[in-house]
Design a protein around this motif. Structure first.
Motif, short mmCIF file in Angstrom:
data_model
loop_
_atom_site.label_atom_id
_atom_site.label_comp_id
_atom_site.label_asym_id
_atom_site.label_seq_id
_atom_site.Cartn_x
_atom_site.Cartn_y
_atom_site.Cartn_z
N ARG A 19 0.82 -1.21 0.00
CA ARG A 19 0.00 0.00 0.00
C ARG A 19 0.86 1.26 0.00
N ASN A 20 0.32 2.30 -0.62
CA ASN A 20 0.80 3.67 -0.49
C ASN A 20 2.27 3.84 -0.91
N LEU A 21 2.62 3.28 -2.04
CA LEU A 21 3.99 3.39 -2.54
C LEU A 21 4.00 4.02 -3.93
N ASN A 22 5.00 4.87 -4.19
CA ASN A 22 5.29 5.36 -5.53
C ASN A 22 6.31 4.40 -6.15
N LEU A 23 5.95 3.82 -7.27
CA LEU A 23 6.79 2.81 -7.90
C LEU A 23 7.14 3.26 -9.32
N ARG A 24 8.41 3.53 -9.54
CA ARG A 24 8.88 3.83 -10.89
C ARG A 24 9.14 2.51 -11.59
N ASN A 25 8.44 2.26 -12.67
CA ASN A 25 8.54 0.97 -13.35
C ASN A 25 9.99 0.69 -13.74
N PRO A 26 10.49 -0.51 -13.39
CA PRO A 26 11.91 -0.80 -13.62
C PRO A 26 12.24 -0.87 -15.11
N CYS A 27 13.45 -0.47 -15.43
CA CYS A 27 13.95 -0.48 -16.81
C CYS A 27 15.05 -1.53 -16.91
N TRP A 35 -3.47 -7.99 -1.47
CA TRP A 35 -4.18 -6.71 -1.63
C TRP A 35 -3.18 -5.65 -2.06
N ILE A 36 -3.41 -5.05 -3.23
CA ILE A 36 -2.57 -3.98 -3.78
C ILE A 36 -3.41 -2.71 -3.78
N ASP A 37 -3.02 -1.72 -2.96
CA ASP A 37 -3.93 -0.61 -2.69
C ASP A 37 -3.18 0.72 -2.62
N ARG A 38 -3.71 1.73 -3.33
CA ARG A 38 -3.27 3.12 -3.24
C ARG A 38 -1.77 3.30 -3.53
N ASN A 39 -1.33 2.66 -4.60
CA ASN A 39 0.03 2.86 -5.09
C ASN A 39 -0.02 3.65 -6.39
N SER A 40 1.11 4.26 -6.75
CA SER A 40 1.24 4.98 -8.02
C SER A 40 2.36 4.36 -8.84
N PHE A 41 2.10 4.10 -10.12
CA PHE A 41 3.05 3.45 -11.02
C PHE A 41 3.27 4.35 -12.24
N THR A 42 4.51 4.48 -12.68
CA THR A 42 4.79 5.27 -13.87
C THR A 42 6.14 4.88 -14.48
N ASP A 43 6.27 5.07 -15.81
CA ASP A 43 7.57 4.94 -16.47
C ASP A 43 8.43 6.18 -16.26
N HIS A 81 -2.99 4.25 -9.07
CA HIS A 81 -2.86 5.14 -10.22
C HIS A 81 -1.79 4.56 -11.14
N PHE A 82 -2.21 4.12 -12.31
CA PHE A 82 -1.31 3.59 -13.33
C PHE A 82 -1.20 4.64 -14.44
N ALA A 83 0.02 5.08 -14.74
CA ALA A 83 0.16 6.16 -15.72
C ALA A 83 1.39 5.96 -16.60
N LEU A 84 1.28 6.41 -17.86
CA LEU A 84 2.43 6.49 -18.77
C LEU A 84 3.16 5.16 -18.86
N ALA A 106 -14.44 11.96 -10.72
CA ALA A 106 -14.10 12.82 -9.59
C ALA A 106 -13.70 11.99 -8.38
N HIS A 107 -14.41 10.89 -8.13
CA HIS A 107 -14.10 10.04 -6.98
C HIS A 107 -12.71 9.43 -7.09
N VAL A 108 -12.40 8.89 -8.26
CA VAL A 108 -11.10 8.24 -8.44
C VAL A 108 -9.97 9.26 -8.41
N ARG A 109 -10.15 10.40 -9.06
CA ARG A 109 -9.13 11.45 -9.01
C ARG A 109 -8.81 11.85 -7.57
N ALA A 110 -9.82 11.88 -6.74
CA ALA A 110 -9.62 12.33 -5.36
C ALA A 110 -8.97 11.27 -4.48
N HIS A 111 -9.10 9.99 -4.84
CA HIS A 111 -8.71 8.95 -3.90
C HIS A 111 -7.68 7.94 -4.40
N ALA A 112 -7.39 7.88 -5.69
CA ALA A 112 -6.50 6.85 -6.21
C ALA A 112 -5.05 7.31 -6.24
N GLY A 113 -4.15 6.45 -5.84
CA GLY A 113 -2.73 6.72 -5.91
C GLY A 113 -2.10 6.93 -4.54
#
Length: 387
Positions: free
Chosen positions: A139-147, A179-187, A225-228, A377-384
């Motif tokens: 939970r609650n981690l910022n994860l930079r996708n590994p290269c 359970w995978i919850d409230r993390n952010s993933f990006t390249d 939050h899955f992005a880019l 609006a709900h997801v923007r406010a709570h995801a990531g």
């Protein structure tokens, strides 16, 4: 360069020494178990390390402390709190794929909760492994996708060959109750348009973001939050993995998929429930051109409720929901209440494999989806992370 969220890019360039910002967001309850509205709550539920003794609650700030907190010498449940951004390379570039596989690996034991402190906690140069264990919460981690430092060229992959990389941000293999919850993933900042071109194609160093395979079961993926990214989430790794049938029960709810090209998710065999997810894409995006959102592959059985798809340039629902198998191998997708660019997704995209067939399973837990027009609006406010 357009469409790249400023906050996401800002996090991506934080130094590994950045401290956690505990005052930015309220702390998550570290002993929380998976909520009842998901597969992870079934068959006894998912508690991770919730019952850990005080001596087994650790706060870690670097790779050395992390490895110690996750070591096999610790008995019983554990809670590992991540403070700041941990660089698993420890400032020494990986010399090879083998070196990256060894030093970048974060292997989570059974009965473990891994949770970030505040909004700024996370990992770079890491791949988290949940392999042949039970009871894990992340939970609650910022994860930079590994290269991958040494992706491999396969001339037989596709029409003109492709680069193939190892290492997902999180891979779940042969595991139950996760359970995978409230993390952010990006390249970011290593976007695909920054990669060198070799053999006529970008030298792709990214693999998946969150892959679930090898008969894993009772998994909930919520408020992430899955992005880019290109190929985001694979549920079921092979058409030949017939042992996955009857397993791969996964709930994906209240997540933001923002400018990801595909696999959000792509499913084989699994009984997957999608509800209240928000998909934002662009079929002419300069880097992560949207191909499809949900892939309905071999023997998939997907139930969908009240998801919101905003896909610039989408022409039909098949631009959002794509079948990958037909006949006896067909997967099935049934939807209620979802919207694609403001119009109803169903019935045109229900039962994309064999019209008239049904998914033949019912969601076994209580859930109360928001109407699709309230989802963005709900997801923007709570995801990531940090939300």
């Amino acid at each position: 360069m357009k469409h790249f969220p400023f906050a996401l890019l800002l996090w991506s360039v934080l130094p590994a020494s950045a401290s956690a910002s505990a005052d930015v967001s309220p702390s998550l309850p570290i002993r929380q178990e998976a909520p009842p509205d998901g597969w992870a709550a079934q068959a006894g539920g998912t508690r991770g390390g919730a019952d850990a003794a005080a001596a087994n609650v650790f706060t870690v700030t670097d790779a050395v402390q992390l490895r110690s907190a996750l070591s096999s010498g610790i008995k019983g449940s554990r809670i590992v709190q991540v403070a700041g951004v941990i660089d698993m390379s420890e400032g020494r570039p990986f010399a090879s794929t083998a070196d990256q596989a060894r030093r970048g690996r974060v292997a989570l034991p059974a009965n473990t909760t891994l949770v970030g402190i505040g909004a700024g906690a996370g990992f770079v140069n890491a791949h988290l492994k949940v392999a042949k264990v039970s009871q894990v919460i992340i939970r609650n981690l910022n994860l930079r996708n590994p290269c991958d430092v040494a992706p491999r060229w396969d001339p037989t992959d596709g029409k003109n060959g492709n680069w193939n990389a190892q290492f997902d941000s999180i891979s779940i293999t042969g595991s139950t109750h996760v359970w995978i919850d409230r993390n952010s993933f990006t390249d970011a900042p290593v976007l695909d348009d920054t990669l060198p071109v070799e053999n006529g194609k970008p030298r792709q160093c990214h693999d998946g973001t969150l892959d679930i395979s090898d008969a894993s079961d009772y998994v909930t993926v919520s408020y992430n939050h899955f992005a880019l990214h290109d190929k985001t989430m694979l549920i079921g790794a092979s058409d030949k993995a017939v042992q996955d049938a009857g397993r791969l029960r996964v709930t994906i709810s209240n997540n933001l998929f923002e400018y990801v090209a595909s696999r959000a998710p792509r499913v084989r065999f699994g009984q997957v429930h999608l509800f209240n997810n928000y998909y934002v894409g662009d079929r002419r995006h300069p880097v992560y051109r949207h191909g499809y959102s949900v892939g309905v592959a071999k023997a998939a059985r997907i139930v969908s409720h009240a998801n919101a798809f905003e896909i610039a340039g989408a022409r039909t629902c098949l631009d959002a929901i794509r079948p990958f198998a037909s006949g006896a191998d067909a997967g099935l997708f049934t939807d209620s209440g979802s919207l694609l660019n403001g119009a109803a997704l169903a019935p045109a995209c229900s039962n994309t494999g064999n019209p008239g067939d049904t998914v033949a399973w019912a969601v076994p837990y209580p859930f109360k989806p928001l109407p699709a027009d309230a989802v963005p609006a709900h997801v923007r406010a709570h995801a990531g992370a940090g939300k």
